[in-house]
Every structure is written in structure tokens, then in C-alpha cells.
Enzyme design. Sequence first.
Site, PDB file in Angstrom:
ATOM      1  CB  SER A  77      -0.958  -0.019   1.199  1.00  0.00           C
ATOM      2  OG  SER A  77      -1.906   1.024   1.099  1.00  0.00           O
ATOM      3  CB  THR A  78       1.329   4.089   2.360  1.00  0.00           C
ATOM      4  OG1 THR A  78      -0.079   4.239   2.529  1.00  0.00           O
ATOM      5  CG2 THR A  78       2.000   5.445   2.346  1.00  0.00           C
ATOM      6  CG  HIS A  83      -4.016  -1.077  -0.942  1.00  0.00           C
ATOM      7  ND1 HIS A  83      -3.809  -1.008   0.416  1.00  0.00           N
ATOM      8  CD2 HIS A  83      -4.518  -2.321  -1.182  1.00  0.00           C
ATOM      9  CE1 HIS A  83      -4.174  -2.156   0.975  1.00  0.00           C
ATOM     10  NE2 HIS A  83      -4.595  -2.963   0.022  1.00  0.00           N
ATOM     11  CG  MET A  94      -2.437   3.229   7.477  1.00  0.00           C
ATOM     12  SD  MET A  94      -3.061   4.908   7.175  1.00  0.00           S
ATOM     13  CE  MET A  94      -1.518   5.778   6.857  1.00  0.00           C
ATOM     14  CG  ASP A 110      -5.617  -5.762   2.320  1.00  0.00           C
ATOM     15  OD1 ASP A 110      -6.193  -6.847   2.525  1.00  0.00           O
ATOM     16  OD2 ASP A 110      -5.487  -5.265   1.186  1.00  0.00           O
TER      17      ASP A 110
END
Length: 201
Positions: A20-21, A47, A140, A143
Site C-alpha cells: 500500500s503506502t 492499493h 497502512m 490488509d
Amino acid sequence: MPSGADKRWGAAELVVMGASTGGPTALASILSGLPKTFPLPIAVVQHMPEAFTRTFAARLNQESSLQVFEAAKGNRLRPGTVAIAPGGRQMRVHRDLEGWFVELGEETPWHNHVPSVDVLFDSAARAAHQPVIAVLLTGMGKDGAEGMEKIHRRGGITIAQSKESSVVFGMPRAAIERGCVDYVADLEEIPALLMKLSMNR
């Protein structure tokens, strides 16, 4: 150096990754560090909104020796290829007599994400005949942690990016806290670790 459990695995057949991030930079670093001859297919959930995943896949394809593409329904996953989940779709992997292939669906977000790392990891855990290598990168939230635990329980090999090399340590930390991580590795160590694990054939 990575620290891993003293386990003996059979030959791995697939790599799944989630991020993600900070993930675009992390994925670029890992994929550019793998040779064209990498012996396993790779499926990735990053993401990212729908409008950006195709461009992201194209950029990774230019920066890597591997064949990177935005996944479409029915795509076959061959050694040395990387399927990026399209934004706005859940991506699952399945296996038949010819090997691994992709399925896409329009579904409710999982952990507020479409695509979701857990959805990909869960499908890999269910379909695998031999160990799957799961890699959970910077991001973050949580998941991917549940899906990684399923892969671990099925005899897979699990890698979490280290806190020191993560932009956000949430997703790797959630998996570590579940006790389902075999290796914790700095970002720059992951390509060599994947090569080592993939060669146990």
C-alpha cells in the site's frame, strides 16, 4: 540479514505480493532486482485507484527485466511474468492442469480495499499444490495479514518488509503480530531472498 524459521519447504510454485503506502517504490526496487530468468510467476496487489494501475504496470515493465502487465481475466501466469491487480477489481489466482491463471471480480471492498491483498493471498492459499511465497510490503492498516496467515498454515513461505525499510509499517507489523512470518527483511534484501527461495526446486 533476513531472519527466518528453520523450516524445510518443497519447491515453491508462485509468488504473491501486497503493498500500500510506499508500495510503488518498494515494488519497483524488488522487481528490478530480479532477473529475466526468475523461475516463478508473480501476482501483485498494490492499493491504487483504477485510473493508475495500467500506467503503473507499464512503468514497472520498463524498469524490470520481467514481463509486467495489468491483469485481465483469464491471463496465464508464467515464470518471469508479473500480474498487477487492476484498480477497482478484486484479483484471485487459480490453478488448473496448465498452471496458474487470473480471475477478476467486482466485489465489496475488503478492509476498505479493492483490490485487496487478503483476497489475493486467500485464493493462492486455497489453490496451491506446492508452497506459495507471500511477500507483505509497506502499507497502512492490516490488509494481507489474514491471508498471509492462511498461506503460512498451508506450508507457504512468508516474508514481511522490515520496519526500518518501510514507509509505513502497518501491514507487515500486523502479519508479524499474528506469528505467521518466516522472514523479516529489509527492502534491498528481498530480491536475493526470493531468488534463494525460488531455487529450492
